[in-house]
Design a protein around this motif. Sequence first.
Motif, PDB file in Angstrom:
ATOM      1  N   PHE A  11     -38.175 -31.740  95.704  1.00 28.08           N
ATOM      2  CA  PHE A  11     -38.492 -30.948  94.519  1.00 28.08           C
ATOM      3  C   PHE A  11     -39.709 -31.481  93.775  1.00 28.08           C
ATOM      4  O   PHE A  11     -39.951 -31.099  92.632  1.00 28.08           O
ATOM      5  CB  PHE A  11     -37.268 -30.903  93.595  1.00 28.08           C
ATOM      6  CG  PHE A  11     -36.075 -30.314  94.278  1.00 28.08           C
ATOM      7  CD1 PHE A  11     -35.098 -31.126  94.814  1.00 28.08           C
ATOM      8  CD2 PHE A  11     -35.955 -28.946  94.414  1.00 28.08           C
ATOM      9  CE1 PHE A  11     -34.003 -30.582  95.472  1.00 28.08           C
ATOM     10  CE2 PHE A  11     -34.868 -28.386  95.068  1.00 28.08           C
ATOM     11  CZ  PHE A  11     -33.887 -29.211  95.606  1.00 28.08           C
ATOM     12  N   SER A  12     -40.503 -32.346  94.402  1.00 26.96           N
ATOM     13  CA  SER A  12     -41.624 -32.978  93.710  1.00 26.96           C
ATOM     14  C   SER A  12     -42.699 -31.969  93.304  1.00 26.96           C
ATOM     15  O   SER A  12     -43.248 -32.061  92.205  1.00 26.96           O
ATOM     16  CB  SER A  12     -42.222 -34.104  94.561  1.00 26.96           C
ATOM     17  OG  SER A  12     -42.593 -33.624  95.839  1.00 26.96           O
ATOM     18  N   GLU A  13     -43.029 -30.998  94.150  1.00 22.09           N
ATOM     19  CA  GLU A  13     -44.037 -30.007  93.768  1.00 22.09           C
ATOM     20  C   GLU A  13     -43.541 -29.155  92.607  1.00 22.09           C
ATOM     21  O   GLU A  13     -44.291 -28.811  91.696  1.00 22.09           O
ATOM     22  CB  GLU A  13     -44.399 -29.116  94.961  1.00 22.09           C
ATOM     23  CG  GLU A  13     -45.576 -28.210  94.671  1.00 22.09           C
ATOM     24  CD  GLU A  13     -46.106 -27.492  95.906  1.00 22.09           C
ATOM     25  OE1 GLU A  13     -47.020 -26.665  95.724  1.00 22.09           O
ATOM     26  OE2 GLU A  13     -45.626 -27.737  97.019  1.00 22.09           O
ATOM     27  N   LEU A  14     -42.270 -28.842  92.613  1.00 20.72           N
ATOM     28  CA  LEU A  14     -41.676 -28.082  91.515  1.00 20.72           C
ATOM     29  C   LEU A  14     -41.752 -28.878  90.213  1.00 20.72           C
ATOM     30  O   LEU A  14     -42.045 -28.327  89.150  1.00 20.72           O
ATOM     31  CB  LEU A  14     -40.230 -27.733  91.857  1.00 20.72           C
ATOM     32  CG  LEU A  14     -39.526 -26.724  90.985  1.00 20.72           C
ATOM     33  CD1 LEU A  14     -40.312 -25.433  90.870  1.00 20.72           C
ATOM     34  CD2 LEU A  14     -38.140 -26.452  91.543  1.00 20.72           C
ATOM     35  N   ALA A  15     -41.533 -30.176  90.281  1.00 12.32           N
ATOM     36  CA  ALA A  15     -41.643 -31.034  89.098  1.00 12.32           C
ATOM     37  C   ALA A  15     -43.067 -31.019  88.544  1.00 12.32           C
ATOM     38  O   ALA A  15     -43.266 -31.002  87.321  1.00 12.32           O
ATOM     39  CB  ALA A  15     -41.215 -32.463  89.439  1.00 12.32           C
TER      40      ALA A  15
END
Length: 167
Positions: free
Chosen positions: A145-149
Amino acid sequence: MNLAVLGSAVYQDEVANYHFAGGNVSSLQVPNRQVRVQSPNSVWIQDLKERFNELTSLPRGWDGYDGRPVAFDCAQFAAHLIESLFLRTVRAPQLVPGADGTLQIEWHMNGFDVEIDVLAPYSIVATRFDHVTDVEEEIEIQTDFSELAVWIEALGAQRGGLQQIGA
């Protein structure tokens, strides 16, 4: 990246004279076992708790057709995802039910539209539209979920003349 998570967790046998007094901690009487229960507890979750309850309690046909209530596992996963994305500089998202029992998490601010479709636990399709650059992005997510963060962090950042909240 500054993703502050406010949560509560406790091991029953680590608390002297433990007595449950309500809140976000649960207790089970299982001999020789540790039971850890985490409950989302950020400001966003506190703001959205009633909405989650409402969406999981919708009657069948709530949409005038055959709409189902939001599935509990989708709502629970969404709550944990929202908890992990929490930033103090961004207001709580909107929650929108899908007629098929799914849940959409939305922010419309700072020149961005971010929509996260929780289809099932670990099955997400997220889109972001940037009104300043007129660019739309879509990602499918299962575990990273890093890109979403990064997208959520951009919601709280100042952008050329746009207001931080509500633009």
